[in-house]
Design a protein around this motif. Sequence first.
Motif, PDB file in Angstrom:
ATOM      1  N   ILE A 283       0.866  -1.177   0.000  1.00 44.55           N
ATOM      2  CA  ILE A 283       0.000   0.000   0.000  1.00 44.55           C
ATOM      3  C   ILE A 283       0.904   1.229   0.000  1.00 44.55           C
ATOM      4  O   ILE A 283       1.838   1.321   0.801  1.00 44.55           O
ATOM      5  CB  ILE A 283      -0.916   0.060   1.239  1.00 44.55           C
ATOM      6  N   TRP A 284       0.616   2.149  -0.925  1.00 37.71           N
ATOM      7  CA  TRP A 284       1.340   3.423  -0.959  1.00 37.71           C
ATOM      8  C   TRP A 284       0.313   4.526  -0.733  1.00 37.71           C
ATOM      9  O   TRP A 284      -0.596   4.717  -1.546  1.00 37.71           O
ATOM     10  CB  TRP A 284       2.030   3.627  -2.305  1.00 37.71           C
ATOM     11  N   ALA A 285       0.436   5.237   0.380  1.00 38.17           N
ATOM     12  CA  ALA A 285      -0.530   6.273   0.751  1.00 38.17           C
ATOM     13  C   ALA A 285       0.131   7.645   0.661  1.00 38.17           C
ATOM     14  O   ALA A 285       1.037   7.959   1.445  1.00 38.17           O
ATOM     15  CB  ALA A 285      -1.054   6.024   2.165  1.00 38.17           C
ATOM     16  N   VAL A 286      -0.304   8.450  -0.288  1.00 34.68           N
ATOM     17  CA  VAL A 286       0.252   9.791  -0.464  1.00 34.68           C
ATOM     18  C   VAL A 286      -0.637  10.791   0.256  1.00 34.68           C
ATOM     19  O   VAL A 286      -1.830  10.908  -0.044  1.00 34.68           O
ATOM     20  CB  VAL A 286       0.376  10.156  -1.953  1.00 34.68           C
ATOM     21  N   ARG A 287      -0.056  11.504   1.223  1.00 34.62           N
ATOM     22  CA  ARG A 287      -0.800  12.477   2.023  1.00 34.62           C
ATOM     23  C   ARG A 287      -0.227  13.883   1.894  1.00 34.62           C
ATOM     24  O   ARG A 287      -0.849  14.844   2.344  1.00 34.62           O
ATOM     25  CB  ARG A 287      -0.818  12.055   3.499  1.00 34.62           C
ATOM     26  N   ASN A 288       0.942  14.014   1.311  1.00 33.12           N
ATOM     27  CA  ASN A 288       1.557  15.326   1.131  1.00 33.12           C
ATOM     28  C   ASN A 288       0.634  16.198   0.280  1.00 33.12           C
ATOM     29  O   ASN A 288       0.404  15.900  -0.888  1.00 33.12           O
ATOM     30  CB  ASN A 288       2.912  15.154   0.444  1.00 33.12           C
ATOM     31  N   PRO A 289       0.106  17.296   0.831  1.00 32.77           N
ATOM     32  CA  PRO A 289      -0.852  18.129   0.075  1.00 32.77           C
ATOM     33  C   PRO A 289      -0.298  18.640  -1.252  1.00 32.77           C
ATOM     34  O   PRO A 289      -1.054  18.810  -2.217  1.00 32.77           O
ATOM     35  CB  PRO A 289      -1.143  19.287   1.038  1.00 32.77           C
ATOM     36  N   GLU A 290       1.002  18.869  -1.307  1.00 30.02           N
ATOM     37  CA  GLU A 290       1.591  19.375  -2.542  1.00 30.02           C
ATOM     38  C   GLU A 290       1.505  18.355  -3.678  1.00 30.02           C
ATOM     39  O   GLU A 290       1.545  18.723  -4.850  1.00 30.02           O
ATOM     40  CB  GLU A 290       3.054  19.769  -2.301  1.00 30.02           C
ATOM     41  N   LYS A 291       1.392  17.072  -3.318  1.00 30.59           N
ATOM     42  CA  LYS A 291       1.295  16.027  -4.331  1.00 30.59           C
ATOM     43  C   LYS A 291      -0.148  15.669  -4.673  1.00 30.59           C
ATOM     44  O   LYS A 291      -0.390  14.812  -5.522  1.00 30.59           O
ATOM     45  CB  LYS A 291       2.036  14.766  -3.846  1.00 30.59           C
ATOM     46  N   LEU A 292      -1.099  16.338  -4.021  1.00 32.07           N
ATOM     47  CA  LEU A 292      -2.511  16.028  -4.231  1.00 32.07           C
ATOM     48  C   LEU A 292      -3.247  17.133  -4.985  1.00 32.07           C
ATOM     49  O   LEU A 292      -4.474  17.103  -5.091  1.00 32.07           O
ATOM     50  CB  LEU A 292      -3.201  15.781  -2.884  1.00 32.07           C
ATOM     51  N   ARG A 293      -2.502  18.090  -5.527  1.00 27.06           N
ATOM     52  CA  ARG A 293      -3.155  19.222  -6.193  1.00 27.06           C
ATOM     53  C   ARG A 293      -4.006  18.793  -7.376  1.00 27.06           C
ATOM     54  O   ARG A 293      -5.049  19.381  -7.653  1.00 27.06           O
ATOM     55  CB  ARG A 293      -2.091  20.232  -6.633  1.00 27.06           C
ATOM     56  N   ALA A 294      -3.550  17.778  -8.106  1.00 29.28           N
ATOM     57  CA  ALA A 294      -4.328  17.311  -9.260  1.00 29.28           C
ATOM     58  C   ALA A 294      -5.632  16.653  -8.831  1.00 29.28           C
ATOM     59  O   ALA A 294      -6.515  16.436  -9.661  1.00 29.28           O
ATOM     60  CB  ALA A 294      -3.501  16.325 -10.088  1.00 29.28           C
ATOM     61  N   TRP A 295      -5.749  16.358  -7.534  1.00 29.10           N
ATOM     62  CA  TRP A 295      -6.950  15.679  -7.015  1.00 29.10           C
ATOM     63  C   TRP A 295      -7.937  16.653  -6.373  1.00 29.10           C
ATOM     64  O   TRP A 295      -9.010  16.236  -5.945  1.00 29.10           O
ATOM     65  CB  TRP A 295      -6.544  14.633  -5.981  1.00 29.10           C
ATOM     66  N   MET A 296      -7.575  17.915  -6.290  1.00 32.14           N
ATOM     67  CA  MET A 296      -8.440  18.854  -5.603  1.00 32.14           C
ATOM     68  C   MET A 296      -9.781  19.021  -6.304  1.00 32.14           C
ATOM     69  O   MET A 296     -10.757  19.462  -5.719  1.00 32.14           O
ATOM     70  CB  MET A 296      -7.753  20.222  -5.487  1.00 32.14           C
ATOM     71  N   ARG A 297      -9.853  18.627  -7.592  1.00 30.83           N
ATOM     72  CA  ARG A 297     -11.123  18.686  -8.309  1.00 30.83           C
ATOM     73  C   ARG A 297     -12.147  17.759  -7.676  1.00 30.83           C
ATOM     74  O   ARG A 297     -13.341  17.933  -7.847  1.00 30.83           O
ATOM     75  CB  ARG A 297     -10.908  18.297  -9.774  1.00 30.83           C
ATOM     76  N   ASP A 298     -11.659  16.734  -6.971  1.00 33.87           N
ATOM     77  CA  ASP A 298     -12.578  15.774  -6.365  1.00 33.87           C
ATOM     78  C   ASP A 298     -13.477  16.448  -5.332  1.00 33.87           C
ATOM     79  O   ASP A 298     -14.577  15.997  -5.058  1.00 33.87           O
ATOM     80  CB  ASP A 298     -11.799  14.642  -5.708  1.00 33.87           C
ATOM     81  N   SER A 299     -12.986  17.529  -4.732  1.00 33.97           N
ATOM     82  CA  SER A 299     -13.784  18.217  -3.720  1.00 33.97           C
ATOM     83  C   SER A 299     -14.751  19.211  -4.339  1.00 33.97           C
ATOM     84  O   SER A 299     -15.434  19.946  -3.638  1.00 33.97           O
ATOM     85  CB  SER A 299     -12.847  18.948  -2.744  1.00 33.97           C
ATOM     86  N   GLU A 300     -14.810  19.215  -5.697  1.00 40.25           N
ATOM     87  CA  GLU A 300     -15.660  20.195  -6.370  1.00 40.25           C
ATOM     88  C   GLU A 300     -16.800  19.525  -7.125  1.00 40.25           C
ATOM     89  O   GLU A 300     -17.147  19.902  -8.220  1.00 40.25           O
ATOM     90  CB  GLU A 300     -14.809  21.041  -7.319  1.00 40.25           C
ATOM     91  N   GLY A 301     -17.314  18.443  -6.564  1.00 34.26           N
ATOM     92  CA  GLY A 301     -18.542  17.906  -7.142  1.00 34.26           C
ATOM     93  C   GLY A 301     -18.488  16.474  -7.618  1.00 34.26           C
ATOM     94  O   GLY A 301     -19.503  15.917  -7.987  1.00 34.26           O
ATOM     95  N   VAL A 302     -17.301  15.854  -7.641  1.00 33.86           N
ATOM     96  CA  VAL A 302     -17.218  14.468  -8.082  1.00 33.86           C
ATOM     97  C   VAL A 302     -17.490  13.567  -6.892  1.00 33.86           C
ATOM     98  O   VAL A 302     -16.852  13.684  -5.854  1.00 33.86           O
ATOM     99  CB  VAL A 302     -15.823  14.153  -8.664  1.00 33.86           C
ATOM    100  N   SER A 303     -18.439  12.689  -6.979  1.00 37.21           N
ATOM    101  CA  SER A 303     -18.770  11.785  -5.872  1.00 37.21           C
ATOM    102  C   SER A 303     -19.178  10.437  -6.419  1.00 37.21           C
ATOM    103  O   SER A 303     -19.258  10.238  -7.615  1.00 37.21           O
ATOM    104  CB  SER A 303     -19.912  12.399  -5.025  1.00 37.21           C
ATOM    105  N   GLU A 304     -19.418   9.527  -5.505  1.00 36.50           N
ATOM    106  CA  GLU A 304     -19.834   8.176  -5.906  1.00 36.50           C
ATOM    107  C   GLU A 304     -21.214   8.213  -6.542  1.00 36.50           C
ATOM    108  O   GLU A 304     -22.076   8.954  -6.124  1.00 36.50           O
ATOM    109  CB  GLU A 304     -19.839   7.256  -4.685  1.00 36.50           C
TER     110      GLU A 304
END
Length: 304
Positions: A283-304
Amino acid sequence: MGTAGTSTDEMAGERRQLINVAYRLLGSLAESEDAVQEAYARWYALPRSRRVEIVSPGAWLTTVTGRICLDVLGSARARRERYVGAWLPDPLPDHAEWDRGRGADPADQLVLDESVTMAFLVVLESMTPAERVAFVLHDVFRYPFAEIAEILGRTPAACKQLAASARRRVRAERPPVTAAGQADTVRHVKEAWQTKNIAALVDLLDPAAVMTADGGGMVGTVLRPIEGGALIARYMVAIADKAPGLELLERSVNGVPGLVARRAGAVTTVASFDVAHGRVTRIWAVRNPEKLRAWMRDSEGVSE
Protein backbone atom coordinates in the motif's frame (compact mmCIF):
# COMPACT_ATOMS: atom_id res chain seq x y z
CA MET A 1 12.83 18.91 -43.04
CA GLY A 2 14.14 21.98 -41.23
CA THR A 3 12.22 24.13 -38.78
CA ALA A 4 11.65 27.13 -41.01
CA GLY A 5 8.07 25.97 -41.47
CA THR A 6 7.62 24.64 -37.97
CA SER A 7 4.66 26.41 -36.42
CA THR A 8 4.20 27.35 -32.80
CA ASP A 9 1.30 24.87 -32.62
CA GLU A 10 3.53 22.05 -33.88
CA MET A 11 6.16 22.86 -31.29
CA ALA A 12 3.55 23.05 -28.55
CA GLY A 13 2.21 19.70 -29.75
CA GLU A 14 5.43 18.06 -28.61
CA ARG A 15 4.65 19.05 -25.04
CA ARG A 16 2.34 16.12 -24.34
CA GLN A 17 5.02 13.60 -25.30
CA LEU A 18 7.65 15.44 -23.28
CA ILE A 19 5.44 15.54 -20.17
CA ASN A 20 4.86 11.80 -20.49
CA VAL A 21 8.59 11.15 -20.77
CA ALA A 22 9.51 13.48 -17.91
CA TYR A 23 6.92 12.13 -15.46
CA ARG A 24 8.10 8.56 -15.96
CA LEU A 25 11.67 9.70 -15.42
CA LEU A 26 10.99 11.87 -12.38
CA GLY A 27 7.74 10.71 -10.77
CA SER A 28 6.85 14.33 -9.99
CA LEU A 29 4.33 16.45 -11.86
CA ALA A 30 5.92 19.73 -10.77
CA GLU A 31 9.45 18.63 -11.64
CA SER A 32 8.25 17.22 -14.97
CA GLU A 33 6.57 20.50 -15.85
CA ASP A 34 9.71 22.42 -14.88
CA ALA A 35 11.92 20.14 -16.99
CA VAL A 36 9.74 20.55 -20.07
CA GLN A 37 9.50 24.31 -19.58
CA GLU A 38 13.28 24.51 -19.35
CA ALA A 39 13.65 22.47 -22.56
CA TYR A 40 11.36 24.87 -24.40
CA ALA A 41 13.20 27.85 -22.95
CA ARG A 42 16.46 26.48 -24.33
CA TRP A 43 14.83 25.90 -27.71
CA TYR A 44 13.57 29.45 -28.02
CA ALA A 45 16.89 30.80 -26.74
CA LEU A 46 18.62 29.33 -29.82
CA PRO A 47 19.32 31.73 -32.68
CA ARG A 48 16.80 31.29 -35.48
CA SER A 49 19.59 30.20 -37.80
CA ARG A 50 20.42 27.34 -35.42
CA ARG A 51 16.78 26.28 -35.08
CA VAL A 52 16.40 26.12 -38.84
CA GLU A 53 19.33 23.70 -39.00
CA ILE A 54 17.70 21.22 -36.58
CA VAL A 55 16.04 18.50 -38.64
CA SER A 56 13.72 17.20 -35.90
CA PRO A 57 12.70 19.73 -33.22
CA GLY A 58 10.83 16.96 -31.37
CA ALA A 59 13.94 14.79 -31.13
CA TRP A 60 15.97 17.82 -30.02
CA LEU A 61 13.45 18.65 -27.29
CA THR A 62 13.36 15.03 -26.14
CA THR A 63 17.15 14.91 -25.90
CA VAL A 64 17.31 18.15 -23.93
CA THR A 65 14.43 17.10 -21.66
CA GLY A 66 16.16 13.78 -21.05
CA ARG A 67 19.39 15.52 -20.06
CA ILE A 68 17.55 17.88 -17.74
CA CYS A 69 15.75 14.95 -16.11
CA LEU A 70 19.05 13.10 -15.75
CA ASP A 71 20.47 16.09 -13.86
CA VAL A 72 17.35 16.27 -11.67
CA LEU A 73 17.58 12.57 -10.88
CA GLY A 74 21.23 13.00 -9.93
CA SER A 75 20.38 15.68 -7.37
CA ALA A 76 17.09 14.08 -6.27
CA ARG A 77 18.76 11.42 -4.16
CA ALA A 78 20.46 14.00 -1.98
CA ARG A 79 17.24 16.03 -1.67
CA ARG A 80 15.20 12.96 -0.78
CA GLU A 81 17.63 12.07 1.96
CA ARG A 82 16.48 15.31 3.60
CA TYR A 83 12.82 14.59 2.89
CA VAL A 84 10.72 13.98 5.99
CA GLY A 85 9.64 10.34 5.90
CA ALA A 86 9.28 8.24 2.77
CA TRP A 87 9.17 9.87 -0.68
CA LEU A 88 6.58 8.54 -3.14
CA PRO A 89 5.80 9.56 -6.73
CA ASP A 90 2.87 11.90 -7.35
CA PRO A 91 -0.42 9.97 -7.71
CA LEU A 92 -2.30 10.62 -10.94
CA PRO A 93 -6.09 10.92 -11.36
CA ASP A 94 -7.92 9.33 -14.27
CA HIS A 95 -8.25 12.28 -16.65
CA ALA A 96 -11.32 10.76 -18.32
CA GLU A 97 -13.06 11.27 -14.99
CA TRP A 98 -11.24 14.35 -13.76
CA ASP A 99 -10.55 16.51 -16.79
CA ARG A 100 -13.01 19.37 -16.48
CA GLY A 101 -11.50 21.69 -19.08
CA ARG A 102 -9.04 23.32 -16.72
CA GLY A 103 -6.40 23.87 -19.39
CA ALA A 104 -2.78 22.75 -19.43
CA ASP A 105 -2.60 20.78 -16.19
CA PRO A 106 0.16 18.23 -16.88
CA ALA A 107 -1.93 15.49 -15.26
CA ASP A 108 -4.48 15.90 -18.06
CA GLN A 109 -1.82 15.12 -20.67
CA LEU A 110 -0.40 11.93 -19.23
CA VAL A 111 -1.11 8.57 -20.82
CA LEU A 112 -2.10 6.18 -18.03
CA ASP A 113 -0.64 2.75 -18.67
CA GLU A 114 1.47 0.10 -16.92
CA SER A 115 4.49 2.40 -16.95
CA VAL A 116 2.84 4.93 -14.59
CA THR A 117 1.40 2.58 -11.97
CA MET A 118 2.69 3.36 -8.51
CA ALA A 119 4.22 -0.11 -8.24
CA PHE A 120 6.13 0.43 -11.48
CA LEU A 121 7.30 3.93 -10.54
CA VAL A 122 8.53 2.72 -7.16
CA VAL A 123 10.67 0.12 -8.92
CA LEU A 124 12.02 2.86 -11.18
CA GLU A 125 13.01 4.79 -8.05
CA SER A 126 15.35 1.95 -7.08
CA MET A 127 17.36 2.33 -10.30
CA THR A 128 20.36 4.51 -10.94
CA PRO A 129 19.56 7.67 -12.94
CA ALA A 130 21.29 6.25 -16.03
CA GLU A 131 19.42 2.92 -15.76
CA ARG A 132 16.12 4.71 -15.42
CA VAL A 133 16.69 6.96 -18.43
CA ALA A 134 17.88 4.09 -20.63
CA PHE A 135 15.03 1.79 -19.60
CA VAL A 136 12.20 4.32 -19.80
CA LEU A 137 13.26 5.79 -23.12
CA HIS A 138 13.92 2.43 -24.78
CA ASP A 139 11.43 0.00 -23.23
CA VAL A 140 8.53 2.42 -22.71
CA PHE A 141 8.97 4.94 -25.53
CA ARG A 142 10.96 2.81 -28.01
CA TYR A 143 13.75 5.32 -28.55
CA PRO A 144 16.80 3.76 -30.23
CA PHE A 145 19.92 3.33 -28.13
CA ALA A 146 21.82 5.63 -30.48
CA GLU A 147 19.61 8.54 -29.38
CA ILE A 148 19.71 7.51 -25.72
CA ALA A 149 23.50 7.46 -25.93
CA GLU A 150 23.45 11.17 -26.80
CA ILE A 151 21.50 11.90 -23.63
CA LEU A 152 23.59 9.74 -21.31
CA GLY A 153 26.95 10.47 -22.91
CA ARG A 154 27.68 6.76 -23.24
CA THR A 155 27.95 4.29 -26.09
CA PRO A 156 24.82 2.64 -27.47
CA ALA A 157 26.16 -0.71 -26.23
CA ALA A 158 26.53 0.66 -22.70
CA CYS A 159 22.99 2.05 -22.82
CA LYS A 160 21.71 -1.34 -23.93
CA GLN A 161 23.36 -2.93 -20.90
CA LEU A 162 21.83 -0.31 -18.59
CA ALA A 163 18.36 -1.02 -19.97
CA ALA A 164 18.88 -4.78 -19.65
CA SER A 165 19.90 -4.39 -16.00
CA ALA A 166 16.83 -2.25 -15.29
CA ARG A 167 14.59 -4.71 -17.13
CA ARG A 168 15.75 -7.60 -14.93
CA ARG A 169 14.93 -5.57 -11.85
CA VAL A 170 11.44 -4.81 -13.11
CA ARG A 171 10.75 -8.45 -13.92
CA ALA A 172 11.96 -9.56 -10.49
CA GLU A 173 9.88 -7.03 -8.56
CA ARG A 174 6.66 -6.71 -10.58
CA PRO A 175 4.36 -9.76 -10.37
CA PRO A 176 1.51 -9.63 -12.91
CA VAL A 177 -2.01 -8.74 -11.71
CA THR A 178 -5.26 -8.25 -13.57
CA ALA A 179 -7.09 -4.95 -13.18
CA ALA A 180 -10.34 -6.81 -12.50
CA GLY A 181 -8.77 -8.79 -9.68
CA GLN A 182 -7.28 -5.66 -8.18
CA ALA A 183 -10.59 -3.81 -8.34
CA ASP A 184 -12.36 -6.57 -6.40
CA THR A 185 -9.67 -6.67 -3.73
CA VAL A 186 -9.54 -2.89 -3.34
CA ARG A 187 -13.33 -2.78 -3.04
CA HIS A 188 -13.24 -5.35 -0.24
CA VAL A 189 -10.49 -3.35 1.51
CA LYS A 190 -12.66 -0.24 1.32
CA GLU A 191 -15.64 -2.07 2.83
CA ALA A 192 -13.59 -3.59 5.65
CA TRP A 193 -11.91 -0.24 6.36
CA GLN A 194 -15.22 1.60 6.49
CA THR A 195 -16.68 -0.92 8.93
CA LYS A 196 -13.43 -1.03 10.94
CA ASN A 197 -13.35 -4.78 10.54
CA ILE A 198 -9.81 -5.70 11.55
CA ALA A 199 -10.31 -9.41 10.95
CA ALA A 200 -11.53 -8.80 7.39
CA LEU A 201 -8.60 -6.44 6.71
CA VAL A 202 -6.10 -8.99 8.00
CA ASP A 203 -7.61 -11.57 5.67
CA LEU A 204 -7.28 -9.18 2.71
CA LEU A 205 -3.68 -8.24 3.49
CA ASP A 206 -0.74 -10.50 2.77
CA PRO A 207 1.00 -11.44 6.07
CA ALA A 208 4.16 -9.81 4.70
CA ALA A 209 2.39 -6.72 3.32
CA VAL A 210 4.10 -3.34 3.57
CA MET A 211 2.45 0.07 3.86
CA THR A 212 4.41 3.21 2.97
CA ALA A 213 3.05 6.71 3.56
CA ASP A 214 4.26 10.05 2.25
CA GLY A 215 3.31 13.12 4.25
CA GLY A 216 6.38 15.17 3.38
CA GLY A 217 6.50 16.51 6.92
CA MET A 218 3.40 18.59 6.16
CA VAL A 219 0.75 16.29 7.65
CA GLY A 220 0.81 13.59 10.26
CA THR A 221 1.64 10.09 9.11
CA VAL A 222 4.02 7.25 9.82
CA LEU A 223 7.59 8.10 8.87
CA ARG A 224 8.67 4.53 8.24
CA PRO A 225 6.95 1.69 6.39
CA ILE A 226 4.63 -0.53 8.42
CA GLU A 227 5.38 -4.20 7.86
CA GLY A 228 2.93 -7.05 8.41
CA GLY A 229 -0.74 -7.39 7.51
CA ALA A 230 -1.95 -7.44 11.11
CA LEU A 231 -0.09 -4.23 12.02
CA ILE A 232 -1.32 -2.47 8.90
CA ALA A 233 -4.93 -3.51 9.61
CA ARG A 234 -4.78 -2.10 13.14
CA TYR A 235 -3.19 1.12 11.87
CA MET A 236 -5.91 1.57 9.24
CA VAL A 237 -8.65 1.17 11.82
CA ALA A 238 -6.85 3.58 14.16
CA ILE A 239 -6.83 6.16 11.36
CA ALA A 240 -10.58 5.74 10.89
CA ASP A 241 -11.13 6.16 14.64
CA LYS A 242 -9.16 9.41 14.68
CA ALA A 243 -10.86 10.87 11.61
CA PRO A 244 -14.64 10.82 12.05
CA GLY A 245 -16.45 11.60 8.84
CA LEU A 246 -13.71 10.13 6.68
CA GLU A 247 -15.15 9.19 3.28
CA LEU A 248 -13.55 6.52 1.10
CA LEU A 249 -14.01 6.61 -2.67
CA GLU A 250 -13.01 4.04 -5.25
CA ARG A 251 -10.92 5.84 -7.82
CA SER A 252 -8.45 5.05 -10.56
CA VAL A 253 -4.97 5.93 -9.28
CA ASN A 254 -2.22 5.98 -11.90
CA GLY A 255 -4.47 3.93 -14.15
CA VAL A 256 -5.35 1.13 -11.71
CA PRO A 257 -7.99 0.74 -8.96
CA GLY A 258 -7.20 2.63 -5.77
CA LEU A 259 -8.84 4.57 -2.95
CA VAL A 260 -9.22 8.25 -2.19
CA ALA A 261 -9.91 9.44 1.36
CA ARG A 262 -11.89 12.62 1.67
CA ARG A 263 -12.83 14.58 4.77
CA ALA A 264 -15.05 17.64 4.90
CA GLY A 265 -14.98 17.69 1.11
CA ALA A 266 -11.20 17.80 0.82
CA VAL A 267 -8.99 14.99 -0.47
CA THR A 268 -6.56 14.03 2.29
CA THR A 269 -5.06 10.74 1.06
CA VAL A 270 -4.67 8.89 -2.23
CA ALA A 271 -3.85 5.20 -1.80
CA SER A 272 -2.38 2.84 -4.38
CA PHE A 273 -2.26 -0.94 -4.02
CA ASP A 274 -0.26 -3.85 -5.31
CA VAL A 275 -2.24 -7.09 -5.32
CA ALA A 276 -1.09 -10.68 -5.80
CA HIS A 277 -3.29 -13.77 -5.57
CA GLY A 278 -6.22 -11.75 -4.22
CA ARG A 279 -4.29 -10.18 -1.34
CA VAL A 280 -2.75 -6.75 -0.93
CA THR A 281 1.02 -6.92 -0.81
CA ARG A 282 1.83 -3.19 -0.88
CA ILE A 283 0.00 0.00 0.00
CA TRP A 284 1.34 3.42 -0.96
CA ALA A 285 -0.53 6.27 0.75
CA VAL A 286 0.25 9.79 -0.46
CA ARG A 287 -0.80 12.48 2.02
CA ASN A 288 1.56 15.33 1.13
CA PRO A 289 -0.85 18.13 0.08
CA GLU A 290 1.59 19.38 -2.54
CA LYS A 291 1.30 16.03 -4.33
CA LEU A 292 -2.51 16.03 -4.23
CA ARG A 293 -3.16 19.22 -6.19
CA ALA A 294 -4.33 17.31 -9.26
CA TRP A 295 -6.95 15.68 -7.01
CA MET A 296 -8.44 18.85 -5.60
CA ARG A 297 -11.12 18.69 -8.31
CA ASP A 298 -12.58 15.77 -6.36
CA SER A 299 -13.78 18.22 -3.72
CA GLU A 300 -15.66 20.19 -6.37
CA GLY A 301 -18.54 17.91 -7.14
CA VAL A 302 -17.22 14.47 -8.08
CA SER A 303 -18.77 11.79 -5.87
CA GLU A 304 -19.83 8.18 -5.91
